[in-house]
Write an enzyme that holds these catalytic residues in place. Sequence first.
Site, PDB file in Angstrom:
ATOM      1  N   ASP A  31       0.847  -1.200   0.000  1.00  0.00           N
ATOM      2  CA  ASP A  31       0.000   0.000   0.000  1.00  0.00           C
ATOM      3  C   ASP A  31       0.878   1.245   0.000  1.00  0.00           C
ATOM      4  OD1 ASP A  31      -1.981  -1.786   0.197  1.00  0.00           O
ATOM      5  OD2 ASP A  31      -2.705  -1.166   2.190  1.00  0.00           O
ATOM      6  N   PHE A  34       2.275   2.036  -3.313  1.00  0.00           N
ATOM      7  CA  PHE A  34       1.180   2.564  -4.137  1.00  0.00           C
ATOM      8  C   PHE A  34       0.956   4.042  -3.809  1.00  0.00           C
ATOM      9  CE2 PHE A  34      -3.186   3.644  -5.046  1.00  0.00           C
ATOM     10  CZ  PHE A  34      -3.427   3.039  -6.266  1.00  0.00           C
ATOM     11  N   ASP A  35       0.867   4.323  -2.501  1.00  0.00           N
ATOM     12  CA  ASP A  35       0.620   5.715  -2.092  1.00  0.00           C
ATOM     13  C   ASP A  35       1.723   6.644  -2.577  1.00  0.00           C
ATOM     14  OD1 ASP A  35      -1.651   4.877  -0.880  1.00  0.00           O
ATOM     15  OD2 ASP A  35      -0.797   4.791   1.141  1.00  0.00           O
ATOM     16  N   SER A  81     -36.531  -4.603 -14.311  1.00  0.00           N
ATOM     17  CA  SER A  81     -36.131  -5.520 -13.239  1.00  0.00           C
ATOM     18  C   SER A  81     -36.510  -6.933 -13.673  1.00  0.00           C
ATOM     19  CB  SER A  81     -36.776  -5.112 -11.925  1.00  0.00           C
ATOM     20  OG  SER A  81     -38.149  -5.331 -12.014  1.00  0.00           O
ATOM     21  N   LEU A  82     -36.423  -7.864 -12.745  1.00  0.00           N
ATOM     22  CA  LEU A  82     -36.641  -9.264 -13.107  1.00  0.00           C
ATOM     23  C   LEU A  82     -37.874  -9.809 -12.396  1.00  0.00           C
ATOM     24  CD1 LEU A  82     -32.989 -10.541 -12.647  1.00  0.00           C
ATOM     25  CD2 LEU A  82     -34.186 -10.230 -14.813  1.00  0.00           C
ATOM     26  N   GLU A 112     -26.323 -17.213 -12.415  1.00  0.00           N
ATOM     27  CA  GLU A 112     -25.458 -16.241 -11.734  1.00  0.00           C
ATOM     28  C   GLU A 112     -25.970 -15.985 -10.331  1.00  0.00           C
ATOM     29  OE1 GLU A 112     -25.775 -12.653 -14.025  1.00  0.00           O
ATOM     30  OE2 GLU A 112     -25.502 -13.755 -15.895  1.00  0.00           O
ATOM     31  N   LYS A 114     -27.360 -13.493  -7.506  1.00  0.00           N
ATOM     32  CA  LYS A 114     -28.094 -12.239  -7.479  1.00  0.00           C
ATOM     33  C   LYS A 114     -27.500 -11.397  -6.359  1.00  0.00           C
ATOM     34  CE  LYS A 114     -32.804 -10.390  -7.487  1.00  0.00           C
ATOM     35  NZ  LYS A 114     -32.520  -9.232  -6.687  1.00  0.00           N
ATOM     36  N   ASP A 116     -26.930  -8.333  -3.876  1.00  0.00           N
ATOM     37  CA  ASP A 116     -27.905  -7.505  -3.183  1.00  0.00           C
ATOM     38  C   ASP A 116     -27.339  -6.116  -2.891  1.00  0.00           C
ATOM     39  OD1 ASP A 116     -30.252  -6.844  -2.035  1.00  0.00           O
ATOM     40  OD2 ASP A 116     -29.932  -7.941  -0.169  1.00  0.00           O
ATOM     41  N   ARG A 135     -30.495   3.238 -11.236  1.00  0.00           N
ATOM     42  CA  ARG A 135     -31.664   2.753 -11.940  1.00  0.00           C
ATOM     43  C   ARG A 135     -32.796   3.777 -11.923  1.00  0.00           C
ATOM     44  NH1 ARG A 135     -35.848  -1.216 -12.913  1.00  0.00           N
ATOM     45  NH2 ARG A 135     -37.143  -0.797 -11.125  1.00  0.00           N
ATOM     46  N   GLU A 172     -24.056  -4.261 -10.237  1.00  0.00           N
ATOM     47  CA  GLU A 172     -24.563  -3.976  -8.909  1.00  0.00           C
ATOM     48  C   GLU A 172     -23.460  -3.320  -8.090  1.00  0.00           C
ATOM     49  OE1 GLU A 172     -27.651  -4.937  -8.941  1.00  0.00           O
ATOM     50  OE2 GLU A 172     -28.343  -5.121  -6.867  1.00  0.00           O
ATOM     51  N   TYR A 224     -22.817  -7.450 -14.642  1.00  0.00           N
ATOM     52  CA  TYR A 224     -23.473  -8.679 -15.091  1.00  0.00           C
ATOM     53  C   TYR A 224     -24.294  -8.554 -16.372  1.00  0.00           C
ATOM     54  CZ  TYR A 224     -26.928  -6.422 -12.038  1.00  0.00           C
ATOM     55  OH  TYR A 224     -27.744  -5.516 -11.426  1.00  0.00           O
ATOM     56  N   LYS A 287     -30.528 -16.753 -16.724  1.00  0.00           N
ATOM     57  CA  LYS A 287     -30.719 -16.023 -17.978  1.00  0.00           C
ATOM     58  C   LYS A 287     -30.494 -16.958 -19.155  1.00  0.00           C
ATOM     59  CE  LYS A 287     -28.664 -11.906 -15.898  1.00  0.00           C
ATOM     60  NZ  LYS A 287     -27.434 -11.116 -15.767  1.00  0.00           N
ATOM     61  N   LYS A 311     -35.131 -16.229  -5.370  1.00  0.00           N
ATOM     62  CA  LYS A 311     -34.625 -15.610  -4.136  1.00  0.00           C
ATOM     63  C   LYS A 311     -34.516 -16.627  -3.005  1.00  0.00           C
ATOM     64  CE  LYS A 311     -36.197 -11.199  -3.748  1.00  0.00           C
ATOM     65  NZ  LYS A 311     -35.683  -9.882  -3.375  1.00  0.00           N
ATOM     66  N   CYS A 406     -31.730   4.138  35.414  1.00  0.00           N
ATOM     67  CA  CYS A 406     -30.559   4.049  34.535  1.00  0.00           C
ATOM     68  C   CYS A 406     -29.606   2.988  35.082  1.00  0.00           C
ATOM     69  CB  CYS A 406     -29.859   5.398  34.463  1.00  0.00           C
ATOM     70  SG  CYS A 406     -28.319   5.309  33.531  1.00  0.00           S
ATOM     71  N   CYS A 409     -26.319   4.974  36.309  1.00  0.00           N
ATOM     72  CA  CYS A 409     -26.249   5.972  37.380  1.00  0.00           C
ATOM     73  C   CYS A 409     -27.455   5.925  38.319  1.00  0.00           C
ATOM     74  CB  CYS A 409     -26.083   7.377  36.795  1.00  0.00           C
ATOM     75  SG  CYS A 409     -27.567   7.977  35.978  1.00  0.00           S
ATOM     76  N   CYS A 424     -32.238   8.460  30.119  1.00  0.00           N
ATOM     77  CA  CYS A 424     -31.722   8.803  31.435  1.00  0.00           C
ATOM     78  C   CYS A 424     -31.556  10.320  31.420  1.00  0.00           C
ATOM     79  CB  CYS A 424     -30.376   8.124  31.677  1.00  0.00           C
ATOM     80  SG  CYS A 424     -29.531   8.840  33.087  1.00  0.00           S
ATOM     81  N   CYS A 430     -24.321  11.294  34.364  1.00  0.00           N
ATOM     82  CA  CYS A 430     -24.310   9.880  33.999  1.00  0.00           C
ATOM     83  C   CYS A 430     -23.051   9.578  33.172  1.00  0.00           C
ATOM     84  CB  CYS A 430     -25.590   9.574  33.209  1.00  0.00           C
ATOM     85  SG  CYS A 430     -25.701   7.871  32.680  1.00  0.00           S
TER      86      CYS A 430
HETATM   87  S1  IVH Z   1     -29.795  -8.924 -14.701  1.00  0.00           S
HETATM   88  C1  IVH Z   1     -32.924  -7.439 -17.674  1.00  0.00           C
HETATM   89  N1  IVH Z   1     -28.149 -10.138 -13.072  1.00  0.00           N
HETATM   90  O1  IVH Z   1     -31.626  -7.709  -9.395  1.00  0.00           O
HETATM   91  C2  IVH Z   1     -32.013  -8.058 -16.678  1.00  0.00           C
HETATM   92  N2  IVH Z   1     -29.628  -8.512 -12.162  1.00  0.00           N
HETATM   93  O2  IVH Z   1     -34.735  -7.780  -9.734  1.00  0.00           O
HETATM   94  C3  IVH Z   1     -31.401  -7.070 -15.763  1.00  0.00           C
HETATM   95  N3  IVH Z   1     -29.332  -8.114  -9.750  1.00  0.00           N
HETATM   96  O3  IVH Z   1     -32.403  -4.650 -10.913  1.00  0.00           O
HETATM   97  C4  IVH Z   1     -30.865  -7.574 -14.503  1.00  0.00           C
HETATM   98  N4  IVH Z   1     -27.693  -9.548  -9.453  1.00  0.00           N
HETATM   99  O4  IVH Z   1     -30.251  -4.797  -9.536  1.00  0.00           O
HETATM  100  C5  IVH Z   1     -29.131  -9.233 -13.189  1.00  0.00           C
HETATM  101  N5  IVH Z   1     -26.596 -11.263 -11.751  1.00  0.00           N
HETATM  102  C6  IVH Z   1     -27.573 -10.358 -11.869  1.00  0.00           C
HETATM  103  C7  IVH Z   1     -28.038  -9.601 -10.760  1.00  0.00           C
HETATM  104  C8  IVH Z   1     -29.087  -8.691 -10.948  1.00  0.00           C
HETATM  105  C9  IVH Z   1     -28.472  -8.638  -8.875  1.00  0.00           C
HETATM  106  C10 IVH Z   1     -30.359  -7.113  -9.403  1.00  0.00           C
HETATM  107  C11 IVH Z   1     -30.458  -5.932 -10.320  1.00  0.00           C
HETATM  108  C12 IVH Z   1     -31.858  -5.941 -10.853  1.00  0.00           C
HETATM  109  C13 IVH Z   1     -32.576  -6.782  -9.864  1.00  0.00           C
HETATM  110  C14 IVH Z   1     -33.695  -7.530 -10.559  1.00  0.00           C
END
Ligand code: IVH
Length: 671
Positions: A31, A34-35, A81-82, A112, A114, A116, A135, A172, A224, A287, A311, A406, A409, A424, A430
């Site tokens: 590090d 690098f710095d 979204s999915l 893949e 998902k 969070d 988004r 993400e 992704y 997918k 999920k 408390c 105290c 308190c 305290c």
């Molecule tokens: S693909 C049209 N791949 O999940 C397809 N989404 O409910 C677009 N997410 O809004 C999404 N991991 O924020 C995709 N491996 C993954 C993901 C992923 C997390 C999230 C993403 C999306 C939400 C869908």
Amino acid sequence: MTAREEIFALREELNAHNYNYYVLSAPTISDREFDEKMRRLQELEAAHPECFDPASPSQRVGSDLGSEGFRQVLHARPMLSLANTYSRSEVEDFYRRVEQGLNGEPFEICCELKFDGLSISLIYEEGRLVRAVTRGDGVRGDDVTANVRTIRSIPLTLRGEGWPEDFEIRGEVLMPWASFERLNAEREANEEPLFANPRNAASGTLKLLSPTEVARRQLDAYLYYLLADELPTDGHFENLQAARQWGFKVSDAMRKCGSLEEVMAFINYWDTERKNLPVATDGVVLKVNSVRQQEQLGYTAKVPRWAIAYKFKAEQALTRLSSVTYQVGRMGTVTPVANFDAVPLSGTIVRRATLHNDDFVQALDLHIGDMVYVEKGGEIIPKITAVDVDSRGMMLGDKVRMVARCPECGTPLVRYEGEAAWYCPNDAGCPPQLKGRIEHFVSRKAMNIDGLGGETVDLLWSAGLVHDAADLYQLRAIDVSRLPRMGQKSALNIVHGIEASKSVPFERVLFAIGIRFVGETVAKTLAQAFRNMDAVAAARLDELTAVPEIGEKIAQSVIRFFNDDRNRTFVERLREAGLQFAMSEEADDAPASDALKGKSIIISGVFQHHSRDEYKALIERHGGTNVSSISSKTSFVLAGENMGPAKREKAESLGVPLVNEQQFLQMIGEG
Ligand code: IVH
């Protein structure tokens, strides 16, 4: 080597090290090295402004955004979204629908994780990151480019070859567990509200107006989904492998599966294995791999037909409640904490959970010895979600009741109208409150006193050297050096740090003195509105609430604080010590010139040399007026990078000229 050549070489080298460290997790230099290289690059760039490049690795931390926040940007392709499911049989239904939709043609499913966090769209042009957008509502989102630039695993310039000239890549933004835990520990120490889970923390962080703070919080990103007019191949999986070669962080946990059995095996494997990952995941995404087949399957009104998210269920553990203890914070809030037999949960061992307040405890009808369900489900701070009433034997333990006094105290607790918490009220005596307030006073965002952390405050307190923060300014190095485990050098360091804090700006002093409900931002607002401590202390309710963002609750709290003699004495002692009790004069300066006299100016975009607030101040100091909406009367737009296309068009159609940063600085003689 010329300076220019050295700059280019250093940029390339630092980009490679960033990639090794943040994407491959395999650093090849220390590090410190690098710095040193980074410092050298910054020096050279400062000496050679003609070599400025927003994609330089030195530019990961830009200047603050204005208080107006983020520009809204239209997504080139809507961010859908999915479809979600928690059921394996619905995964099977999805598989069958795909089979039918493709009329029996062979296909592969790319499985893949998902992740969070929050989804992000990154736009690259000619191999450089030009824009990052959240988004939002799927059609338009916030331009968070300045913040995203601080994420080290996101390349500012691409490596390798074969990338399309213009493309979008989605992924993400995440806060890894480790960063999340660090951040929450810090917030707990400052009695700031905790983030419930890394997703909230990541999204809260990305919406901050200070890229410096974003950088400090250490976000990460997995990509992704690649979108371009011409993709490298027809395979989604293959395209992402190519993206990995260009420098993006692409998960290793991706598999192409040729049968439903393989898909289910992937789900089963990650349902348990995900607990060992450094980031939060909440399911898997399936997918159809071929982009051509994706197009053939198409979309419903809201989601693609070619993908689905499965999920995972929130993780739970069953354990025995052994005791409830009570924590007293610096503002006197008394919080019940459940202590239970240690259990493993989502990769960590948990022993405690907050019970928030008495209402929460009563709603659970908790008894000592109860078997309780503890859940994390993306929430790192475990929660007790339920009591297993059936496992209660003949001997029911004591019912958990809020203590009346408390625990520190002994003072009887009070509850304020409309609040769930018990307090308190002994704020003058305290110990955890007194110590907590000193810790808050010295903390990084308040007076930021070097060398003084919780432990040292504790030592100073126990030795009877300080009773409140004002006592710090009476400390002598010799007294400090007598503390246990304290060397002379550290003692001197502390005393110097205290001395240096006398120049900390007024707004932070106002935050440091610890008025209830006056956090960092509110302190800034009050400081800007009232300019000095006496004006804040003398402000009436109507004057306080007239300030935007200041409501009745905060206003009352400010008045209560300054009505208390002890607080007034405390504040007076700080004044005598020489702390900053007024906004610095700089901002009030008489006009520096009348170069902009009579001009009304709009600020748009992101700037290199000053923040937007600084530009606002500069416009005023040079006789101009900063306005927020464009009209034919607008003299010009001070246009930074990433100015919104809508604003640009409007300016053009009204014939309002654009002035870039350099030109503007020249106008006011700073060029
Ligand atoms: S693909 C049209 N791949 O999940 C397809 N989404 O409910 C677009 N997410 O809004 C999404 N991991 O924020 C995709 N491996 C993954 C993901 C992923 C997390 C999230 C993403 C999306 C939400 C869908």
